[in-house]
Scaffold this motif. Structure first.
Motif, mmCIF file in Angstrom:
data_model
loop_
_atom_site.group_PDB
_atom_site.id
_atom_site.type_symbol
_atom_site.label_atom_id
_atom_site.label_comp_id
_atom_site.label_asym_id
_atom_site.label_seq_id
_atom_site.Cartn_x
_atom_site.Cartn_y
_atom_site.Cartn_z
ATOM 1 N N VAL A 146 94.143 -38.037 -63.628
ATOM 2 C CA VAL A 146 94.549 -39.444 -63.510
ATOM 3 C C VAL A 146 93.896 -40.271 -64.617
ATOM 4 N N GLY A 178 86.967 -40.003 -66.058
ATOM 5 C CA GLY A 178 87.641 -38.735 -65.792
ATOM 6 C C GLY A 178 86.844 -37.547 -66.306
ATOM 7 N N VAL A 229 91.927 -33.629 -60.114
ATOM 8 C CA VAL A 229 93.034 -34.581 -60.041
ATOM 9 C C VAL A 229 92.577 -35.938 -60.555
ATOM 10 N N GLY A 230 91.361 -36.340 -60.163
ATOM 11 C CA GLY A 230 90.802 -37.592 -60.666
ATOM 12 C C GLY A 230 90.673 -37.575 -62.178
ATOM 13 N N ALA A 245 95.698 -39.588 -67.851
ATOM 14 C CA ALA A 245 97.035 -40.188 -67.804
ATOM 15 C C ALA A 245 96.960 -41.700 -68.010
ATOM 16 N N ALA A 246 95.977 -42.340 -67.372
ATOM 17 C CA ALA A 246 95.797 -43.786 -67.532
ATOM 18 C C ALA A 246 95.408 -44.123 -68.970
ATOM 19 N N LEU A 259 95.216 -33.752 -70.034
ATOM 20 C CA LEU A 259 95.825 -33.903 -68.711
ATOM 21 C C LEU A 259 96.322 -32.556 -68.195
ATOM 22 N N THR A 262 98.476 -43.973 -71.092
ATOM 23 C CA THR A 262 99.353 -45.112 -70.806
ATOM 24 C C THR A 262 98.859 -46.367 -71.527
ATOM 25 N N ASN A 264 89.722 -31.423 -55.934
ATOM 26 C CA ASN A 264 90.428 -32.691 -56.080
ATOM 27 C C ASN A 264 89.826 -33.572 -57.167
#
Length: 407
Positions: free
Chosen positions: A173, A23, A169-170, A176-177, A86, A180, A166
């Motif tokens: 993500v 990212g 956005v990657g 966020a991953a 993020l 998590t 975009n």
């Protein structure tokens, strides 16, 4: 090396690191394109300022934030830092002016300066065995090196089908991953330590440990050597490939790739090297090899600037610099783990994070002097900077009984 991935907690943390790295790689490409859209031909100045802001956050903000969050559970700190990154990734596509880039980069890098030392200081608790920890360090270095090669390729492939906005956005993500995976990982229990004192008492703890621990003073000298060898590659590769050799963008990728390949080769072999000769000896060999690489860089520079030849010598020199840097950096966290306790570990790792990047605040401007003093003199100045570090390192090198833990 991959046997450490059998540990479920470390496996989750490792993949959180890898995904966040991808990212961040996408963010680097997208930020450059955003800067060009806003500032046009002044994009280089914008990015240079952004990188300076990044270093200021790493050197100045990291110790302050570490002292503030030191008593908090590591999971909360890591997830919170990812949440901030993020949010910034989602905000960047809406930027309209350069000052907004600077503010968001400062916040983003401050979050990274919180996440990285906290993450690194957690691994010794997850993998307390020194051999397993060394393998984890080598695997982490491998991830960094592969990311530096693969992230631009991934970004290029994505840009063939989507707009650069975009890519943010990657990046989001990825963060966020990462958050998590940290959330689902079973981290060691957080044990509050009542003796850690107030914020102002905790703030200088990491620096105090560095000042009083021989092995960490050795590491500080090694940071100087690494900064010199890294700066000539990261700052001047584009100058050599396009300005001296008059090659295209592919050549720049090859030059950086040569540096990455050299680092990869050593990262794969660091565990058995350290098992046989020890951490300090391995780092010392790496430091002297890096000095040799800078001497080769000066010779290559003189040949290239006078004859236009020497492209293959540059690739070989960059590979040597990558290998020597990896031999210093990869096992260095063993010294931090051995010289710290669970109570002060995050502060010690943060001190190393700030001090090592402080060395870059010196070496990057030196490497950026070619436009004023010429490439050969800039390379020679970096060699001088490295010699200062390697001389101190030689004085501090004590192969037996090197670790003294003090508070």
């Amino acid at each position: 090396m991959i046997t450490v991935l059998r540990n479920g907690t470390y496996r989750a943390l490792f993949f959180a690191q890898v995904i966040a790295l991808v990212g961040t790689g996408l963010l680097t490409v997208a930020l450059g394109l955003l800067a060009f859209e806003i500032a046009g031909d002044a994009a280089g100045s914008v990015l240079g300022t952004a990188l300076t802001i990044k270093m200021v956050a790493y050197v100045g903000v990291a110790p302050l934030v570490a002292a503030l969050v030191d008593r908090l559970p590591k999971k909360a700190v890591l997830v919170g830092a990812d949440a901030v990154r993020l949010a910034i990734a989602f905000t960047l596509p809406f930027v309209q002016d350069t000052w907004q880039i600077y503010v968001l980069v400062f916040v983003l890098q401050s979050a990274s300066a919180t996440f990285t030392p906290a993450f690194q200081s957690l691994i010794p608790s997850v993998l307390p065995d020194p051999q397993q920890y060394t393998r984890a360090l080598a695997l982490s270095r491998l991830a960094y090196d592969l990311d530096s090669i693969l992230s631009p390729v991934i970004a290029a492939a994505l840009l063939a089908v989507i707009s650069y906005n975009n890519l943010f956005v990657g990046t989001a993500v990825g963060f966020a991953a990462s958050a998590t995976l940290v959330l689902i990982a079973r981290l060691p229990a957080h044990v509050p330590d009542a003796s850690t004192g107030t914020f102002w008492e905790r703030l200088p703890t990491g620096l105090r440990v560095f000042a009083r621990t021989p092995s960490l003073r050795f590491l500080m000298a090694a940071n100087v050597v690494v900064a010199a060898g890294t700066a000539i590659v990261l700052v001047n590769s584009v100058v050599y490939t396009k300005g001296v050799f008059d090659l295209d963008d592919t050549a720049l990728a090859l030059a950086l790739g040569a540096y990455g390949v050299g680092s990869l080769i050593i990262a794969l072999n660091v565990p058995w090297i350290v098992d046989r000769i020890g951490v300090l000896c391995a780092m010392s060999i790496g430091a002297w090899t890096l000095v040799s690489g800078l001497i080769a860089a000066i010779a290559m520079t003189i040949i290239a600037t006078t004859t236009g030849e020497g492209w293959w010598m540059l690739l070989a020199t960059w590979a040597l610099l990558g290998a020597s840097t990896s031999l210093i950096n990869t096992p260095s966290s063993r010294l931090l783990a051995d010289a710290s306790t669970p109570a002060n570990r995050n502060l010690v790792y943060t001190a190393q994070f700030a001090l090592s990047h402080g060395c870059f605040l010196v070496s990057y401007p030196i490497a950026g002097w070619p436009g004023v003093i010429g490439l050969p003199i800039a390379a020679s100045a970096l060699l001088g900077f490295a010699i200062v570090g390697v001389t101190a390192l030689a004085v501090l090198y004590k192969p037996a009984g090197t670790v003294v833990t003090t508070l």
